[in-house]
Enzyme design. Structure first.
Site: not given
Length: 493
Positions: A156, A78, A180
């Site tokens: 997210s 990420k 998330s």
């Protein structure tokens, strides 16, 4: 061996150890798949040279008999994790061009274990969002498709979820501040676990809300999550909130035997207007655990209804403090200044240009609730509510409950743009089942357990006792086996 990208981490580990496949072959298969999947916008910084070099090193280790679980396994990282010499932007314009001179603790540990980095993954800007629509790179797209709409992969960690679900990588790192990891996992039919706060180091992970953020793995199966979580976990003296407690072998805990375990069903999670499909999924999951020998018990978590308001005071307040460092002075974007502009104008213009609308909204909310005259009315009150929410869980676990079963999301994945113009509160309601876990610092896992009427994946959430991720993973493993979810998105990209 065909379809190398479809392997789970556990299967790839076994194949690599046997010599049936090399890390170089596995990595190349993933790189080829990534290059053909630009329509998903999951990978935003591709690192093929890094991947090939790490794969070669992993193959040498494997040949020498040095075989950690993740040795040679290709992963996506990420964009919130700092990776040395590789752009790490947190999907924000204000960090354009930022290449850290250091490696986050999590990525260091993964690379020490022989993992291969394929690239950096899309996400909501500074991890603020539930749909991956606030990213400076543009929307990530869910690989699941049932009509002509493009669907959100959740947020997210939307890029991480899309990449794992589309078999672009064997696993990915995610972060979870209010859901998330778990919400995108549920939206894309994969598994994601948020560990206990303090289990995984936050050092080198761009901060959103420091008392809530926690990194974890996003994988195809519960077993893969157990393997990857073990490599990511551990005490880190560089993180003052890191817990100095031993990391167990989470994979060894996966017996599938949950006879006698007490599973709590919280009545407060039966929200008004809950879709019938979500309610049925929850009932079916409860029946699966009962059939596996668990003792099902109705429980009450009375302060649940205050969780979202408390979260949306505490998280923006911490974000306001954390994001104050992005000022155009030290790193990242700096606005062009007019003659006569001073430092105040530089701050204002840089932050107005660099931060997206959602980040600006949360910074302003956070600054407001921390301001003189409102600190006690909002921030201090939210902290007291947070303590009550944690106490609810403590009392339930003290009464003998081993894990709590709830829905993971209030719906299946929705279309990109469908909520963009709505009241932001409608988007925030996506976190209704997940934020309590972060406020209480508990471990939580999302497991795919079914599909809705149109064929989109739905997930259930299990919440565990603090530091007992092994036990939680085992309950999740039992649920995974009972649900038998094997659906995959049809390849359209």
């Amino acid at each position: 061996m065909t379809d190398l990208t479809k392997l789970t981490i556990a299967d790839a580990r076994d194949a690599l150890r046997k010599g049936d496949v090399t890390s170089a072959e596995l990595t190349q298969a993933c790189l080829t798949a990534i290059d053909a999947a630009d329509a998903l916008n999951a990978f935003v910084h591709k690192t093929p040279e890094v991947a090939k070099s790490q794969a070669e090193a992993a193959d040498a280790r494997l040949k020498a008999g040095d075989t950690p679980d993740l040795c040679g396994i290709p992963l996506g990282i990420k964009d919130l994790f700092c990776t040395k010499g590789v752009p790490s932007q947190a999907a924000s314009g204000i960090l354009a061009g930022f290449k850290p001179e250091y490696e986050s603790t999590v990525t260091s540990q993964l690379f020490d274990a022989g993992a291969v980095m394929l690239g950096k993954l899309n996400m909501d800007e500074f991890a603020m969002g539930s749909s991956n629509e606030t990213s400076v790179y543009g929307d990530a797209v869910n690989p699941w498709k049932v009509d002509d709409r493009k669907l959100t992969p959740g947020g997210s960690s939307g890029g991480s979820a899309a990449a794992v679900a589309a078999d672009l990588c064997l696993g990915a790192t995610g972060t979870d501040t209010g859901g998330s990891i778990r919400q995108p996992a549920a939206f894309t039919g994969i598994t994601g676990i948020k560990p206990t706060y303090g289990r995984v180091s936050r050092w080198g992970v761009v901060a959103f809300a420091s008392s809530l953020d926690q990194a974890g793995p996003m994988t195809k199966t519960v077993r893969d999550s157990a393997i990857m979580l073990r490599a990511m976990s551990g005490f880190d003296p560089k993180d003052s909130t890191s817990a100095n407690i031993p990391v167990p072998d989470f994979e060894a805990a996966l017996t599938g035997d949950i006879r006698g375990k007490v599973i709590g069903i919280p009545k407060e999670y039966r929200m008004d207007g809950m879709p019938a499909e979500i309610a049925k999924l929850w009932e079916d999951g409860t029946a699966m655990l009962r059939d596996a020998g668990a003792d099902i018990r109705d429980i009450s978590l009375p302060h649940t209804k205050y969780a979202l308001p408390a979260y949306y005071v505490i998280a923006p307040a911490e974000a306001s403090s954390n994001l104050a460092r992005y000022d155009g002075v030290r790193f990242g974007h700096r606005a062009k200044l007019d003659k006569g502009d001073g430092i105040t104008e530089m701050y204002e213009k840089t932050r107005a240009e660099g931060f997206g609308a959602e980040v600006q909204r949360r910074v302003m909310v956070g600054t407001y609730v921390l301001s003189a005259g409102f600190y006690d009315a909002y921030y201090n009150r939210a902290r007291k509510v947070r303590a009550l929410i944690k106490r609810d869980f403590d009392e339930v676990f003290a009464a003998g409950v081993d894990a709590i079963l709830t829905p993971a999301t209030p719906s299946a994945a929705f279309g990109l743009g469908e909520m963009a113009d709505a009241d932001p509160i409608k988007m925030y309601l996506n976190d209704v089942f997940t934020v309590t876990v972060n406020l209480a610092g508990l471990p939580g896992i999302a497991v795919p357990t079914g599909t809705d009427a149109s064929g989109l994946p739905l997930g259930l959430q299990l919440i565990g006792r603090p530091w007992e991720e092994g036990d939680l993973l085992n309950v999740a493993y039992s649920l995974e086996r009972a649900a038998g979810f094997v659906a995959k998105p049809t390849h359209w990209w």
